[in-house]
Design an enzyme around this catalytic site. Structure first.
Site: not given
Ligand code: SDX
Length: 426
Positions: A304, A361
């Site tokens: 998140h 989710d």
């Molecule tokens: C919702 O914003 C809100 O409030 C949203 C929400 C709401 O109520 O409105 O809460 C609802 O959208 C919840 C999120 C649902 N999405 C998912 O579950 C999809 C999987 N999660 C991600 O893709 C990710 O965690 C996000 C999109 C939710 C957040 O991404 P960020 O904050 O942009 O973080 P990032 O993509 O820059 O990741 C930071 C690091 C990366 O690794 P590095 O390159 O730094 O080594 O964390 C890793 C990412 O690869 N990472 C993950 C991961 N999420 C982040 N690695 C594996 N699996 C994951 N799920």
């Protein structure tokens, strides 16, 4: 006592006011930055940027706190009705009994949709995704309900129409997609009961409204009702800032929520769990894929932008999931896979180092499956829950005397100026 941040550059020093929120959060007000320095700030994805002051929802990502208008979401999920939480978010306080009754009557009186809308639904291809249908149908509502002269009345009736008709349209879309007759809303049913009845009642098999499914839907929608400036809410505020009608602004929020990184994740979680099940339940392989930087796969339902600890909603959703499946005596193999996946991930150094925990989710799809919602409607269910939050946030922006069109800047990295080259010379 006023606080300032000092910015020093090339020997020049400017003072920027520091804003402190009611929970002690701090921000540097940079609204004078470009005028004073010619500089702008750059913050792709806006991870460090506040877009507004808001009194609606408070989140603490480090402590896993979520409150609507100051009330902890845990208490609302336990004690409130979805309708009451909708009222709280939009009006800023809980309604008294008379106000809640009046609100119920208004929602009921606006729960039908124009019958001509049926032809819109009937002309979508059978496989059309319900989120695409919902986003365009909400936009279409303006054509059926033109603006009223009185601004105040226009705002109030439009908010009520959206809150009541979008729920009806979602159920209509489902019935029509299955080639079934639509079921009308009933004045004797609550908001959540009505939705379930419109979705599942049938002339050959009357739908039995069960306490546990109504309660699960109530909790699901309360947990999704608002979440400060997330992607879809920011879309509603940004599109609304152009002074377009609320239907169009909400339609843009639905479109943003559809994305698998946002609200579309609840559908993606179930697809991920189903794929693991088909692959013999190998959770380790999935976790390894999620950690592989060369693999675009992400563990859906994990991580998140704000919560760097367990999403408080996920905790409640997980408990709701256990209670619902137990009371319905459902043994969903995907729940066991989800539990194993969570257990492995929470012990894995990569997930610990990246502060990756289950978000709202991760378990929500299993609750929706138990209620009987088809997977391709999971994000529609999220949208129905988030609708009051979008409306409350939009209302707060239009009530702001300093409200202006949202228009971010950029840093240009393209070609320097050069003359046009006629085609014969290229
Ligand atoms: C919702 O914003 C809100 O409030 C949203 C929400 C709401 O109520 O409105 O809460 C609802 O959208 C919840 C999120 C649902 N999405 C998912 O579950 C999809 C999987 N999660 C991600 O893709 C990710 O965690 C996000 C999109 C939710 C957040 O991404 P960020 O904050 O942009 O973080 P990032 O993509 O820059 O990741 C930071 C690091 C990366 O690794 P590095 O390159 O730094 O080594 O964390 C890793 C990412 O690869 N990472 C993950 C991961 N999420 C982040 N690695 C594996 N699996 C994951 N799920």
């Amino acid at each position: 006592m006023d606080e300032y941040a000092t910015l020093t550059y090339n020997g020049k020093e400017i003072l920027l006011p520091v804003i402190t929120g009611s929970e002690g959060e701090k921000a540097i007000d940079i609204s004078s930055l470009r005028a004073e320095t010619g500089f702008i700030t750059l913050d792709p994805g806006y991870a460090n940027t506040g877009s507004c002051l808001s009194a609606i929802t408070f989140m603490d990502g480090e402590k896993g706190i979520l409150r609507y208008r100051g009330i902890p979401v845990e208490q609302l999920a336990e004690h409130s009705s979805f309708k009451e939480t909708v009222y709280l978010l939009i009006n800023g306080r809980l309604p008294n009994r008379n106000e809640l009754t009046r609100f119920s009557v208004m929602l009921n009186d606006n729960s039908l949709v124009h019958t001509d809308l049926k032809t819109f639904f009937q002309n979508y291809p059978r496989g059309a995704h319900p989120m695409g249908i919902l986003s365009s149908m909400v936009n279409a509502l303006r054509s059926f309900y033109p603006a009223l002269d009185s601004h105040e009345e226009e705002i109030n009736i439009t908010m009520t129409r959206l809150l009541s008709k979008v729920r009806t349209m979602a159920a209509m879309s489902y019935k029509i997609s299955r080639g079934h007759e639509i079921v009308f809303p009933r004045p004797d049913l609550t908001y959540c009961e009505n939705f379930l009845n419109m979705m599942f009642d049938s002339p050959v098999k009357p739908y039995e409204i069960k306490r546990e499914t109504v309660n699960a839907l109530r909790g699901f929608w309360i947990l999704h009702a608002d979440h400060e400036q997330n992607c879809s809410t920011s879309a509603v505020r940004m599109v609304g800032s152009a002074r377009v009608n609320l239907y169009a602004a909400i339609s843009s929020g639905i479109a943003a929520l559809w994305g698998p990184l946002h609200g579309g994740a609840n559908q993606a979680v179930i697809e991920m769990l189903t794929a693991i099940q088909k692959d013999g339940g190998n959770c380790q392989k999935t976790v390894q894929r999620a950690k592989d930087r060369n693999d675009p796969f992400r563990l859906m339902g994990f991580g998140h932008r704000v919560y760097k600890t367990y999403d408080p909603r996920a905790k409640i959703m997980k408990k709701m999931c256990d209670n619902l499946l137990e009371s319905m005596q459902i043994d969903d193999p995907l729940l066991n896979i989800a539990r194993e996946l969570e257990e492995i991930a929470l012990r894995d150094q990569y997930f610990i180092d990246h502060n990756l925990y289950p978000n709202v989710d991760f378990y929500s799809g299993i609750v929706l499956r138990a209620i009987g919602i088809p997977t391709n409607m999971f994000t529609v269910m999220f949208a129905l829950g988030r609708l009051p939050g979008w409306i409350a946030q939009w209302k707060e922006s239009i009530d702001d005397p300093h409200w202006k069109i949202a228009r971010p800047r950029q840093i240009y990295t393209g070609n320097l100026c050069y003359d046009y080259i006629p085609i014969h010379a290229r």
